[in-house]
Design an enzyme around this catalytic site. Sequence first.
Site, PDB file in Angstrom:
ATOM      1  N   LYS A   1      50.674  -2.122  34.884  1.00  0.00           N
ATOM      2  CA  LYS A   1      51.473  -1.883  33.679  1.00  0.00           C
ATOM      3  C   LYS A   1      52.893  -1.686  34.181  1.00  0.00           C
ATOM      4  O   LYS A   1      53.442  -0.577  34.153  1.00  0.00           O
ATOM      5  CB  LYS A   1      51.013  -0.619  32.931  1.00  0.00           C
ATOM      6  CG  LYS A   1      49.502  -0.584  32.603  1.00  0.00           C
ATOM      7  CD  LYS A   1      48.722   0.129  33.644  1.00  0.00           C
ATOM      8  CE  LYS A   1      47.283   0.410  33.239  1.00  0.00           C
ATOM      9  NZ  LYS A   1      46.510  -0.667  32.742  1.00  0.00           N
TER      10      LYS A   1
ATOM     11  N   HIS B   1      45.512  -5.164  36.627  1.00  0.00           N
ATOM     12  CA  HIS B   1      45.511  -3.915  35.871  1.00  0.00           C
ATOM     13  C   HIS B   1      46.875  -3.221  35.866  1.00  0.00           C
ATOM     14  O   HIS B   1      47.009  -2.096  35.393  1.00  0.00           O
ATOM     15  CB  HIS B   1      44.440  -2.975  36.447  1.00  0.00           C
ATOM     16  CG  HIS B   1      44.034  -1.873  35.544  1.00  0.00           C
ATOM     17  ND1 HIS B   1      44.123  -0.532  35.889  1.00  0.00           N
ATOM     18  CD2 HIS B   1      43.533  -1.897  34.275  1.00  0.00           C
ATOM     19  CE1 HIS B   1      43.687   0.204  34.892  1.00  0.00           C
ATOM     20  NE2 HIS B   1      43.325  -0.582  33.898  1.00  0.00           N
TER      21      HIS B   1
ATOM     22  N   ASP C   1      66.408  -5.756  36.581  1.00  0.00           N
ATOM     23  CA  ASP C   1      67.692  -5.899  37.292  1.00  0.00           C
ATOM     24  C   ASP C   1      67.623  -5.440  38.742  1.00  0.00           C
ATOM     25  O   ASP C   1      68.619  -4.994  39.312  1.00  0.00           O
ATOM     26  CB  ASP C   1      68.799  -5.136  36.561  1.00  0.00           C
ATOM     27  CG  ASP C   1      69.119  -5.736  35.197  1.00  0.00           C
ATOM     28  OD1 ASP C   1      68.710  -6.884  34.947  1.00  0.00           O
ATOM     29  OD2 ASP C   1      69.760  -5.052  34.388  1.00  0.00           O
TER      30      ASP C   1
END
Length: 381
Positions: free
Chosen positions: A327, A325, A332
């Site tokens: 996101k 779930h 870098d």
Amino acid sequence: MGTKRRREKPTLAGLPGYLLLLVILLLWLFQELRPGFPPQAEAGGVEVYFMPQEGEAAKARLIALMDGAKESLDGAFYEFRDLEIAKALLRAKERGVRVRLYGESDYRNDFRRYLVGGALGQQGETPRVPQAALRERIRPLSLDCEEIVGIPVCFDEREGFMHHKFLVVDGQAVWTGSTNMTWNAFARNNENSLLLPSSTLAQGYAQEFTALFEGIKEGLGKPVAFHLSPEKGIPAEGTAYFSPKGGALGREAILERLRASRTEILVAAFVLTDREVVEALVQAQRRGVGVQVLLEARNLGDSREDDLLRAGVAVRKDGNPYTLHHKVMVIDGTFVITGSYNFTARAWQVNNENLLILQSPALAERYREEILRLWREGQPL
């Protein structure tokens, strides 16, 4: 003698006048919505938790925040199915803390059952609340709001999702991330939660919450920048963005970070459908940036993994039998993108979301380790 002509004041007229007015309007909007860093760093350090392995510790920390609240708890929760959290909110209310909740209308009955179940002292994962008990303990306040066992709860009835998962504690700290207020989210899913002890950030989240709670359904959308620089703990600086009112600003901030990437982009995403985000990942791969994308298996029919695979991007589906779930993007080894915001068009155009873009090598390393761990458990496409 001729009559004296009256000198008229110059007026804006025609196209040049309209253009000048447009420029003035755009400058005003820029001043209103642009993020600005606070004059000095705040002393608190960031806390980060990864579920499910740290789910027990994360929930204990969240409940401790509720139990320690002295003045206010403002929670914007997409889903609400956890009796322990419900009881912590009720304890705060009994101490005299102002507790306000804002939820997604699709889960109105869950807010009712779990708050009433908590008030009845029920145990376990799922309360069994008689209808009579619900009727006795729920009082309508308005079309979109009701008082449930003394706690005012308002709901978003719009077509888009009220997708937040944040809590503002005493106007001093923010708990946010991908984790819904459900037993499943803490115990089974791959999730991340952050505790950010910044009064600057908390005030920004509180303003967004109050706007939603008072009926401004699209929120204020005003970004809020902050800077945490503790002697101990994880330092971070960054900006929070709020959709849908400020969604375009948040999305552009994501695209700017992706376009500026130089060495590595790691992605762990519940869903990935935003065409411009996908194209930015493809272009990064073509510049020589190492791009790895881990996707929730059940959303592969919706995500744009084929576009990534054709460009040579390494893509895997997750190995969790429940739900990936996250996101999250790590860029870098320095920048972390996280929040409730899925990488979709609806996230910036329609839904109520909060998005964090953070700069912190120490925090990025924690997220990087977690994504790479999940990557090893995943399966190549």
